[in-house]
Design an enzyme around this catalytic site. Structure first.
Site, PDB file in Angstrom:
ATOM      1  CG  LEU A 140      -1.893  -1.372   1.494  1.00 28.59           C
ATOM      2  CD1 LEU A 140      -2.817  -1.103   2.661  1.00 28.59           C
ATOM      3  CD2 LEU A 140      -2.715  -1.192   0.081  1.00 28.59           C
ATOM      4  CG  HIS A 141       0.897   3.486  -3.247  1.00 31.05           C
ATOM      5  ND1 HIS A 141      -0.100   4.241  -3.650  1.00 31.05           N
ATOM      6  CD2 HIS A 141       0.966   2.381  -4.158  1.00 31.05           C
ATOM      7  CE1 HIS A 141      -0.803   3.729  -4.863  1.00 31.05           C
ATOM      8  NE2 HIS A 141      -0.085   2.358  -4.938  1.00 31.05           N
ATOM      9  CG  HIS A 189      -3.097   1.208  -2.398  1.00 37.05           C
ATOM     10  ND1 HIS A 189      -1.712   1.044  -2.426  1.00 37.05           N
ATOM     11  CD2 HIS A 189      -3.573   0.565  -3.268  1.00 37.05           C
ATOM     12  CE1 HIS A 189      -1.442   0.234  -3.501  1.00 37.05           C
ATOM     13  NE2 HIS A 189      -2.703  -0.187  -3.918  1.00 37.05           N
ATOM     14  CD  GLN A 226      -5.888  -8.536 -11.025  1.00 39.12           C
ATOM     15  OE1 GLN A 226      -6.803  -8.740 -10.120  1.00 39.12           O
ATOM     16  NE2 GLN A 226      -5.443  -7.347 -10.816  1.00 39.12           N
ATOM     17  N   GLY A 249      -9.345   3.507  -7.867  1.00 33.54           N
ATOM     18  CA  GLY A 249      -8.668   4.809  -8.118  1.00 33.54           C
ATOM     19  C   GLY A 249      -8.690   5.112  -9.703  1.00 33.54           C
ATOM     20  CE  LYS A 271      -0.947   3.904 -12.183  1.00 35.72           C
ATOM     21  NZ  LYS A 271      -0.649   2.608 -11.660  1.00 35.72           N
ATOM     22  CD  GLN A 290      -8.663  -2.206 -11.832  1.00 34.84           C
ATOM     23  OE1 GLN A 290      -8.066  -3.147 -11.854  1.00 34.84           O
ATOM     24  NE2 GLN A 290      -8.533  -1.421 -10.651  1.00 34.84           N
ATOM     25  CB  SER A 327       2.325   2.377  -9.390  1.00 39.83           C
ATOM     26  OG  SER A 327       2.389   1.013  -9.970  1.00 39.83           O
ATOM     27  NE  ARG A 369       2.833  -4.487 -11.815  1.00 37.20           N
ATOM     28  CZ  ARG A 369       1.541  -4.810 -12.202  1.00 37.20           C
ATOM     29  NH1 ARG A 369       0.672  -3.751 -12.131  1.00 37.20           N
ATOM     30  NH2 ARG A 369       1.009  -6.152 -12.090  1.00 37.20           N
TER      31      ARG A 369
END
Ligand code: AMP
Length: 279
Positions: free
Chosen positions: A24-25, A28, A55, A145, A147, A151, A183, A185
């Protein structure tokens, strides 16, 4: 989970839900804040953490996706989250008689382009897991989000098409000080790649500037070509796609103007990042 949720709902306590893959960041956590705002102090805010295998494509980063449950739990506690739901693969994809999971939720229209085209099967995994999580958590409100713009649109459509009784809220993208969208990632990036990753945000800003300065619309093909060249000035960055589309229908726009949505996906070394914004 379901039983607790049913009990709360029966007592008129609202449930706000934020599904995540963990690591989490602040992005989130902004969804958690929004969920709390929606359900009020008496409501319950649920966060789920589940790195959903269905997914991810076979060549994607499922096994190395960053996981840090202890840290995530601490962040959630500090943010006043009422319950953290961390299901196991056996809970989400049970095989009671040894039979594999064989029921999926497939959105067939909005999922076709961009992330859906670049990552076959991705949205089938997302819609399936989100529908399952909705059935377990029984939220009144779920927060996603911007972002992951496509989705959010796909989930909105799923909820509408399948009459799922949950209100979908989309909260704005949280960015680092220099503009890079937060993110999980981003953790993969080396310091040099982190610097080059700014190309995503810079490309969006360049497009915005062009669109706002132009008296008429700009042909999408022209702008795409220019932005590709701009991004490829960064040696480690490779464009996967740049798309211009209507934010409601997700249909591609041939002419880019104010209000057109832009989304892009790039590889930075081995890391794939996405971003989007309204121009
Ligand atoms: P993830 O853990 O990446 O699956 O994301 C969980 C939720 O957080 C999704 O609804 C994402 O769109 C949202 N999210 C991820 N990054 C951000 C961000 N930078 N700002 C706002 N929401 C985000």
């Amino acid at each position: 989970m379901q039983r607790a949720a049913l009990g709360w709902r029966r007592r008129g306590i609202k449930i706000g839900f934020v599904p995540t893959m963990g690591s989490l960041h602040a992005g989130h956590m902004s969804l958690v804040t929004e969920a709390r705002r929606r359900v009020g102090p008496r409501g319950k805010v649920f966060v789920s953490i589940y790195v959903n295998p269905t997914q991810f494509g076979p060549k994607e980063d499922f096994s190395k996706y960053p996981r840090d449950l202890a840290r995530d739990a601490k962040l959630c506690r500090a943010a006043g989250v009422d319950a953290l739901f961390v299901p196991t693969d056996a809970e989400m994809y049970p095989r009671p008689e040894g039979a594999a999971h064989s029921t999926y939720v497939v959105e067939e229209n909005l999922s076709a382009t961009m992330e859906g085209a670049a990552r076959p099967g991705h949205f089938r995994g997302v819609t399936t897991i989100v529908a399952k999580l909705f059935n377990l958590v029984l939220p009144d409100v779920a927060v996603f989000g911007a972002k992951d713009f496509q989705q959010a649109a796909v989930i909105r459509r799923m909820v509408r098409d399948l009459n799922i009784p949950v209100k979908i809220i989309v909260a704005p993208t949280k960015r680092e000080l220099d503009g890079l969208a937060m993110s999980s990632r981003n953790k993969y990036l080396s310091p040099d790649e982190r610097r080059q990753a700014l190309a995503l945000w810079q490309a969006i800003q360049a497009a915005r500037k062009r669109v706002r300065a132009a008296r008429r619309g700009i042909p999408a093909a022209t702008l795409k070509k220019q932005l590709r060249a701009f991004i490829h000035r960064q040696s480690a960055v490779r464009v996967d796609y740049i798309e211009f589309f209507n934010p409601e229908t997700l249909l591609a726009e041939k002419t880019v103007r104010r209000g057109t949505q832009m989304a892009l996906a790039v590889f930075i070394g081995k890391t794939r990042l996405i971003d989007n914004a309204r121009l």
